[in-house]
Write a protein that holds these residues in place. Sequence first.
Motif, PDB file in Angstrom:
ATOM      1  N   ARG A  49      34.712 100.383 -47.991  1.00 21.85           N
ATOM      2  CA  ARG A  49      34.801 100.766 -46.585  1.00 21.85           C
ATOM      3  C   ARG A  49      33.818  99.998 -45.705  1.00 21.85           C
ATOM      4  O   ARG A  49      33.966  99.961 -44.487  1.00 21.85           O
ATOM      5  CB  ARG A  49      34.578 102.281 -46.451  1.00 21.85           C
ATOM      6  CG  ARG A  49      35.771 103.112 -46.918  1.00 21.85           C
ATOM      7  CD  ARG A  49      35.376 104.560 -47.156  1.00 21.85           C
ATOM      8  NE  ARG A  49      34.932 105.215 -45.942  1.00 21.85           N
ATOM      9  CZ  ARG A  49      35.710 105.809 -45.047  1.00 21.85           C
ATOM     10  NH1 ARG A  49      37.022 105.827 -45.248  1.00 21.85           N
ATOM     11  NH2 ARG A  49      35.230 106.388 -43.978  1.00 21.85           N
ATOM     12  N   LEU A  50      32.834  99.373 -46.332  1.00 27.14           N
ATOM     13  CA  LEU A  50      31.920  98.509 -45.569  1.00 27.14           C
ATOM     14  C   LEU A  50      32.621  97.236 -45.110  1.00 27.14           C
ATOM     15  O   LEU A  50      32.267  96.658 -44.088  1.00 27.14           O
ATOM     16  CB  LEU A  50      30.711  98.125 -46.434  1.00 27.14           C
ATOM     17  CG  LEU A  50      29.723  99.236 -46.763  1.00 27.14           C
ATOM     18  CD1 LEU A  50      28.711  98.745 -47.787  1.00 27.14           C
ATOM     19  CD2 LEU A  50      29.006  99.721 -45.512  1.00 27.14           C
ATOM     20  N   VAL A  51      33.625  96.802 -45.889  1.00 24.21           N
ATOM     21  CA  VAL A  51      34.285  95.518 -45.609  1.00 24.21           C
ATOM     22  C   VAL A  51      35.119  95.575 -44.326  1.00 24.21           C
ATOM     23  O   VAL A  51      35.289  94.574 -43.653  1.00 24.21           O
ATOM     24  CB  VAL A  51      35.125  95.059 -46.828  1.00 24.21           C
ATOM     25  CG1 VAL A  51      35.893  93.780 -46.534  1.00 24.21           C
ATOM     26  CG2 VAL A  51      34.226  94.861 -48.045  1.00 24.21           C
ATOM     27  N   ASN A  52      35.643  96.766 -43.978  1.00 22.08           N
ATOM     28  CA  ASN A  52      36.382  96.857 -42.708  1.00 22.08           C
ATOM     29  C   ASN A  52      35.625  97.683 -41.656  1.00 22.08           C
ATOM     30  O   ASN A  52      36.193  98.106 -40.656  1.00 22.08           O
ATOM     31  CB  ASN A  52      37.800  97.407 -42.920  1.00 22.08           C
ATOM     32  CG  ASN A  52      37.814  98.772 -43.551  1.00 22.08           C
ATOM     33  OD1 ASN A  52      36.768  99.379 -43.756  1.00 22.08           O
ATOM     34  ND2 ASN A  52      38.994  99.267 -43.862  1.00 22.08           N
ATOM     35  N   GLY A  53      34.340  97.901 -41.921  1.00 27.19           N
ATOM     36  CA  GLY A  53      33.498  98.544 -40.900  1.00 27.19           C
ATOM     37  C   GLY A  53      33.702 100.033 -40.747  1.00 27.19           C
ATOM     38  O   GLY A  53      33.276 100.614 -39.748  1.00 27.19           O
ATOM     39  N   LEU A  54      34.352 100.697 -41.728  1.00 27.63           N
ATOM     40  CA  LEU A  54      34.531 102.150 -41.652  1.00 27.63           C
ATOM     41  C   LEU A  54      33.250 102.882 -42.041  1.00 27.63           C
ATOM     42  O   LEU A  54      33.088 104.055 -41.757  1.00 27.63           O
ATOM     43  CB  LEU A  54      35.688 102.597 -42.555  1.00 27.63           C
ATOM     44  CG  LEU A  54      37.090 102.205 -42.089  1.00 27.63           C
ATOM     45  CD1 LEU A  54      38.123 102.597 -43.125  1.00 27.63           C
ATOM     46  CD2 LEU A  54      37.427 102.831 -40.745  1.00 27.63           C
ATOM     47  N   GLU A  55      32.361 102.181 -42.754  1.00 27.68           N
ATOM     48  CA  GLU A  55      31.030 102.708 -43.085  1.00 27.68           C
ATOM     49  C   GLU A  55      29.983 101.805 -42.455  1.00 27.68           C
ATOM     50  O   GLU A  55      30.214 100.599 -42.281  1.00 27.68           O
ATOM     51  CB  GLU A  55      30.806 102.737 -44.602  1.00 27.68           C
ATOM     52  CG  GLU A  55      31.602 103.775 -45.342  1.00 27.68           C
ATOM     53  CD  GLU A  55      30.992 105.165 -45.270  1.00 27.68           C
ATOM     54  OE1 GLU A  55      29.904 105.318 -44.670  1.00 27.68           O
ATOM     55  OE2 GLU A  55      31.612 106.092 -45.808  1.00 27.68           O
ATOM     56  N   THR A  56      28.847 102.370 -42.117  1.00 31.05           N
ATOM     57  CA  THR A  56      27.734 101.562 -41.601  1.00 31.05           C
ATOM     58  C   THR A  56      26.636 101.473 -42.660  1.00 31.05           C
ATOM     59  O   THR A  56      26.504 102.354 -43.504  1.00 31.05           O
ATOM     60  CB  THR A  56      27.160 102.166 -40.306  1.00 31.05           C
ATOM     61  OG1 THR A  56      26.810 103.531 -40.566  1.00 31.05           O
ATOM     62  CG2 THR A  56      28.166 102.101 -39.173  1.00 31.05           C
ATOM     63  N   LEU A  57      25.848 100.414 -42.575  1.00 30.91           N
ATOM     64  CA  LEU A  57      24.804 100.136 -43.561  1.00 30.91           C
ATOM     65  C   LEU A  57      23.473 100.741 -43.166  1.00 30.91           C
ATOM     66  O   LEU A  57      23.194 100.913 -41.988  1.00 30.91           O
ATOM     67  CB  LEU A  57      24.589  98.620 -43.644  1.00 30.91           C
ATOM     68  CG  LEU A  57      25.716  97.781 -44.234  1.00 30.91           C
ATOM     69  CD1 LEU A  57      25.460  96.323 -43.934  1.00 30.91           C
ATOM     70  CD2 LEU A  57      25.787  98.009 -45.713  1.00 30.91           C
ATOM     71  N   ASP A  58      22.634 101.012 -44.157  1.00 32.06           N
ATOM     72  CA  ASP A  58      21.215 101.272 -43.882  1.00 32.06           C
ATOM     73  C   ASP A  58      20.490  99.938 -43.720  1.00 32.06           C
ATOM     74  O   ASP A  58      19.670  99.770 -42.832  1.00 32.06           O
ATOM     75  CB  ASP A  58      20.584 102.077 -45.023  1.00 32.06           C
ATOM     76  CG  ASP A  58      21.181 103.468 -45.132  1.00 32.06           C
ATOM     77  OD1 ASP A  58      21.738 103.946 -44.125  1.00 32.06           O
ATOM     78  OD2 ASP A  58      21.117 104.068 -46.220  1.00 32.06           O
ATOM     79  N   SER A  59      20.808  98.992 -44.608  1.00 31.69           N
ATOM     80  CA  SER A  59      20.252  97.642 -44.490  1.00 31.69           C
ATOM     81  C   SER A  59      21.141  96.654 -45.232  1.00 31.69           C
ATOM     82  O   SER A  59      21.972  97.048 -46.048  1.00 31.69           O
ATOM     83  CB  SER A  59      18.822  97.590 -45.039  1.00 31.69           C
ATOM     84  OG  SER A  59      18.820  97.879 -46.425  1.00 31.69           O
ATOM     85  N   GLY A  60      20.954  95.365 -44.920  1.00 33.35           N
ATOM     86  CA  GLY A  60      21.791  94.319 -45.497  1.00 33.35           C
ATOM     87  C   GLY A  60      22.821  93.829 -44.497  1.00 33.35           C
ATOM     88  O   GLY A  60      22.850  94.282 -43.344  1.00 33.35           O
ATOM     89  N   THR A  61      23.688  92.918 -44.941  1.00 33.31           N
ATOM     90  CA  THR A  61      24.718  92.366 -44.047  1.00 33.31           C
ATOM     91  C   THR A  61      26.059  92.276 -44.765  1.00 33.31           C
ATOM     92  O   THR A  61      26.115  92.032 -45.974  1.00 33.31           O
ATOM     93  CB  THR A  61      24.343  90.952 -43.542  1.00 33.31           C
ATOM     94  OG1 THR A  61      24.169  90.079 -44.668  1.00 33.31           O
ATOM     95  CG2 THR A  61      23.086  90.957 -42.695  1.00 33.31           C
ATOM     96  N   VAL A  62      27.123  92.497 -43.981  1.00 32.99           N
ATOM     97  CA  VAL A  62      28.488  92.281 -44.457  1.00 32.99           C
ATOM     98  C   VAL A  62      29.104  91.214 -43.561  1.00 32.99           C
ATOM     99  O   VAL A  62      29.168  91.383 -42.343  1.00 32.99           O
ATOM    100  CB  VAL A  62      29.337  93.574 -44.384  1.00 32.99           C
ATOM    101  CG1 VAL A  62      30.774  93.293 -44.834  1.00 32.99           C
ATOM    102  CG2 VAL A  62      28.720  94.677 -45.216  1.00 32.99           C
ATOM    103  N   THR A  63      29.555  90.120 -44.171  1.00 33.48           N
ATOM    104  CA  THR A  63      30.152  89.014 -43.418  1.00 33.48           C
ATOM    105  C   THR A  63      31.596  88.824 -43.877  1.00 33.48           C
ATOM    106  O   THR A  63      31.854  88.690 -45.083  1.00 33.48           O
ATOM    107  CB  THR A  63      29.353  87.712 -43.641  1.00 33.48           C
ATOM    108  OG1 THR A  63      27.979  87.958 -43.320  1.00 33.48           O
ATOM    109  CG2 THR A  63      29.862  86.591 -42.758  1.00 33.48           C
ATOM    110  N   VAL A  64      32.535  88.852 -42.935  1.00 37.69           N
ATOM    111  CA  VAL A  64      33.958  88.659 -43.220  1.00 37.69           C
ATOM    112  C   VAL A  64      34.466  87.559 -42.290  1.00 37.69           C
ATOM    113  O   VAL A  64      34.258  87.626 -41.077  1.00 37.69           O
ATOM    114  CB  VAL A  64      34.760  89.964 -42.995  1.00 37.69           C
ATOM    115  CG1 VAL A  64      36.239  89.737 -43.291  1.00 37.69           C
ATOM    116  CG2 VAL A  64      34.213  91.099 -43.851  1.00 37.69           C
ATOM    117  N   HIS A  65      35.109  86.554 -42.866  1.00 40.67           N
ATOM    118  CA  HIS A  65      35.586  85.412 -42.061  1.00 40.67           C
ATOM    119  C   HIS A  65      34.456  84.773 -41.249  1.00 40.67           C
ATOM    120  O   HIS A  65      34.661  84.363 -40.102  1.00 40.67           O
ATOM    121  CB  HIS A  65      36.703  85.835 -41.103  1.00 40.67           C
ATOM    122  CG  HIS A  65      38.012  86.112 -41.778  1.00 40.67           C
ATOM    123  ND1 HIS A  65      38.547  85.302 -42.745  1.00 40.67           N
ATOM    124  CD2 HIS A  65      38.895  87.127 -41.630  1.00 40.67           C
ATOM    125  CE1 HIS A  65      39.695  85.794 -43.158  1.00 40.67           C
ATOM    126  NE2 HIS A  65      39.927  86.907 -42.503  1.00 40.67           N
TER     127      HIS A  65
END
Length: 209
Positions: A49-65
């Motif tokens: 769910r982090l990959v489509n932004g349905l969950e938010t992070l405490d820390s770190g980064t998710v990069t798509v495209h």
Amino acid sequence: MIQLSHIEKTYDSPSGPVKALKGIDLTIERGEIFGIIGFSGAGKSTLIRLVNGLETLDSGTVTVHGEELGSLKKPQLRKLRRKIGMVFQQFNLLESKTVYHNIALPLILEKVPKAEIDKKVKEVLRFVELEDKKDVYVSQLSGGQKQRVGIARALTTTPDILLCDEATSALDPQTTEAILKLLKKINREMGVTILLITHQMQVVQMICN
């Protein structure tokens, strides 16, 4: 294609904080079928769910495209989500509506012209081999047919990433095999990158790179 760096996610629970994800680093290349396997409660669904932004992070980064999700404004995130399809364990279909309506729904919500919706729905119905079920109510379908409808719905927006959240765990072994063959066909013929989470080792063995 998809990059997760130093991912941390903690939930609050009555018994105290629960660390769902700790120090996760993943790179998923374009065109891969990438499997994540783990027990129930291991944090798999949170991760996907982090990959489509349905969950938010405490820390770190998710990069798509090449775009970091945490830096996107809502309209930018909505635009990116159109390129990410999602398939669920419990199908998430409207039982009292027809197969056609369920598949058309994402396009109806986007106010796509009727003729264009009709063309796209018929195209994905052909692809998942459910043309004869177009006007059937979802409540009358088998589990495998329902999952094909769910996959067809995810394909209507022409995604280049497909997220599968335990997409076969509610199905019998024979139906599971048929759905996995369909996912391989989507990957091969449409060039869709698939991120699949499961607790079934045979699913990983049959389909994942």
